[in-house]
Design an enzyme around this catalytic site. Structure first.
Site, PDB file in Angstrom:
ATOM      1  N   LYS A   1     -13.328  -9.184  -3.452  1.00  0.00           N
ATOM      2  CA  LYS A   1     -13.136  -8.018  -4.334  1.00  0.00           C
ATOM      3  C   LYS A   1     -13.089  -6.739  -3.494  1.00  0.00           C
ATOM      4  O   LYS A   1     -13.461  -6.739  -2.334  1.00  0.00           O
ATOM      5  CB  LYS A   1     -14.266  -7.949  -5.374  1.00  0.00           C
ATOM      6  CG  LYS A   1     -14.304  -9.169  -6.304  1.00  0.00           C
ATOM      7  CD  LYS A   1     -13.237  -9.120  -7.385  1.00  0.00           C
ATOM      8  CE  LYS A   1     -12.872 -10.470  -7.916  1.00  0.00           C
ATOM      9  NZ  LYS A   1     -13.676 -10.989  -8.989  1.00  0.00           N
TER      10      LYS A   1
HETATM   11  C1  LIG Z   1     -13.832 -11.926 -10.100  1.00  0.00           C
HETATM   12  C2  LIG Z   1     -13.760 -11.619 -11.524  1.00  0.00           C
HETATM   13  C3  LIG Z   1     -14.810 -11.909 -12.402  1.00  0.00           C
HETATM   14  C4  LIG Z   1     -16.010 -12.742 -12.023  1.00  0.00           C
HETATM   15  O1  LIG Z   1     -16.730 -12.329 -10.927  1.00  0.00           O
HETATM   16  P1  LIG Z   1     -17.636 -13.398 -10.126  1.00  0.00           P
HETATM   17  O2  LIG Z   1     -18.468 -12.518  -9.261  1.00  0.00           O
HETATM   18  O3  LIG Z   1     -16.732 -14.283  -9.367  1.00  0.00           O
HETATM   19  O4  LIG Z   1     -18.464 -14.131 -11.120  1.00  0.00           O
HETATM   20  C5  LIG Z   1     -14.695 -11.528 -13.716  1.00  0.00           C
HETATM   21  N1  LIG Z   1     -13.605 -10.892 -14.168  1.00  0.00           N
HETATM   22  C6  LIG Z   1     -12.556 -10.609 -13.361  1.00  0.00           C
HETATM   23  C7  LIG Z   1     -11.379  -9.890 -13.928  1.00  0.00           C
HETATM   24  C8  LIG Z   1     -12.588 -10.972 -12.017  1.00  0.00           C
HETATM   25  O5  LIG Z   1     -11.545 -10.702 -11.239  1.00  0.00           O
END
Ligand SMILES: *Cc1c(COP(=O)(O)O)cnc(C)c1O
Length: 377
Positions: free
Chosen positions: A192
């Site tokens: 991210k």
């Molecule tokens: C990555 C993501 C999540 C979940 O995050 P995690 O930390 O992997 O649980 C939720 N919503 C969106 C849109 C994402 O891209």
């Protein structure tokens, strides 16, 4: 030329290695792995960066969404309006809590949930809206908040892909995404825009009472030690992750600039290529380019393009090939309100090119000329 990665975390790490290692070593020496001082400092620092009164860290972005839905009192059977065109985590937690996801269509050019479709899907059982700032650009939050106010609905922003982005209201007020609805949820998954070195997530809110509930639900429903008022869960950001995030938070705006620069390069190269549509940038949101996602016209073979790039060692990904309303996990639900024309079309037509903070000019040139070679021969 360095090997092209979809996300290059190693090169990014090289630049902050000494700080990260000394921070982690310090934690190892003190063994304050849970709830150490870095967790508290990170809460403060992220709150300051976002302009949010409260930040409640948790174990991952999926938990953040689940905890927000629990803390806002959503109950089995409650309808929650959400896009189908998103990562599965957004809607999966609704299934887990026995809420009813009501999938609505997105806008074709921005990929984000359509406010018109939201309003059309509201029933007497609707309790909340969960907009997702997909690929790094804000949804039309002014329209969404207006609808929420009109029908008395909660708004939980899924900000997992857009941390650092902002939204400008028509009166000129600028807010960071994730700080506009009742609760904003984000993820610190390594890839991210603000990623840690494992799993992590956070929620933010300006409301003292909601903050207290979020904190309680994330910590076994505990109001004071060994007194558990509601059923909660165990969801924490550990100290090592918080320490890494404190270092990377200071770089976040630089990381965003690097992503936007790569996107500018792609845009310039692709804006006049027949068959290709570049990602739209709306005027009232800063796009932080979690992904750089293009649309291919009907008739162009997407699989062949991805394979062609693969042969040239250029990774390309399809986010997302199957929308939530077509996933087997939701097969028993009477889900969508109307047909999701844009969602269904986009899932067959999008592809994403490498996007990260370390892309070099010669890599970008190589990627762009390969895409053009495929399309123009
Ligand atoms: C990555 C993501 C999540 C979940 O995050 P995690 O930390 O992997 O649980 C939720 N919503 C969106 C849109 C994402 O891209």
């Amino acid at each position: 030329m360095k090997k092209i990665q979809m996300v290059d975390l190693i090169s990014q790490y090289e630049k902050i290695k000494p700080q990260v290692q000394s921070s982690i070593n310090n934690i190892l020496d003190n063994a304050q792995f849970i709830n150490g001082p870095d967790v508290h400092s990170f809460k403060e620092e992220l709150g300051e960066y976002l302009g949010a009164k409260h930040v409640i860290p948790c174990a991952n972005g999926t938990d953040a969404l689940q905890i927000a839905m629990m803390a806002l009192g959503l109950k089995p059977g409650d309808e929650v309006i959400t896009p189908s065109y998103t990562y599965i985590a957004t809607t999966e937690v609704m299934g887990l809590l026995r809420l009813k996801p009501v999938f609505v269509d997105c806008e074709k050019d921005t990929f984000n949930i359509s406010p018109k479709a939201i309003e059309a899907a509201i029933t007497a059982r609707t309790k909340a809206i969960v907009p997702v700032h997909l690929y790094g650009q804000s949804c039309d939050m002014e329209a969404i908040m207006k609808i929420a106010k009109k029908y008395d609905l909660k708004v939980i922003e899924d900000n997992a892909q857009a941390i650092g982005s902002d939204y400008t209201f028509s009166d000129g007020t600028v807010k960071k995404t994730g700080t506009i609805g009742d609760v904003g949820c984000t993820s610190f998954f390594p890839s991210k825009n603000l990623g840690c070195f494992g799993d992590g997530g956070a929620m933010c809110t300006d409301d003292d009472e909601i903050a207290e509930k979020l904190t309680m639900v994330a910590n076994h429903g505990q109001s004071k030690r060994y007194y558990h008022d509601v059923v909660g869960c165990n969801s924490r950001l550990d100290t090592i992750q918080a320490a890494v995030l404190r270092i990377k938070l200071k770089e976040l705006d630089n990381y965003i600039d690097a992503r936007r620069k790569a996107a500018d390069y792609y845009d310039a190269q692709f804006s006049n290529i027949k068959g290709l549509t570049i990602p739209k940038r709306v005027k009232n949101s800063k796009h932080v380019f979690h992904q750089y996602t293009l649309q291919l016209d009907d008739g162009i073979d997407r699989d062949a393009l991805v394979a062609f790039l693969g042969e040239k060692d250029i990774p390309a990904m399809i986010y997302y090939p199957v929308p939530a309303h077509k996933q087997k996990m939701f097969a028993s639900l009477e889900t969508s309100s109307g047909s999701l024309v844009n969602t269904d079309w986009l899932t067959t037509r999008v592809f994403s090119l490498p996007m990260h903070t370390e892309l070099e000019l010669e890599q970008l040139e190589y990627i762009c000329s390969a895409v053009k070679e495929f399309l123009e021969g």
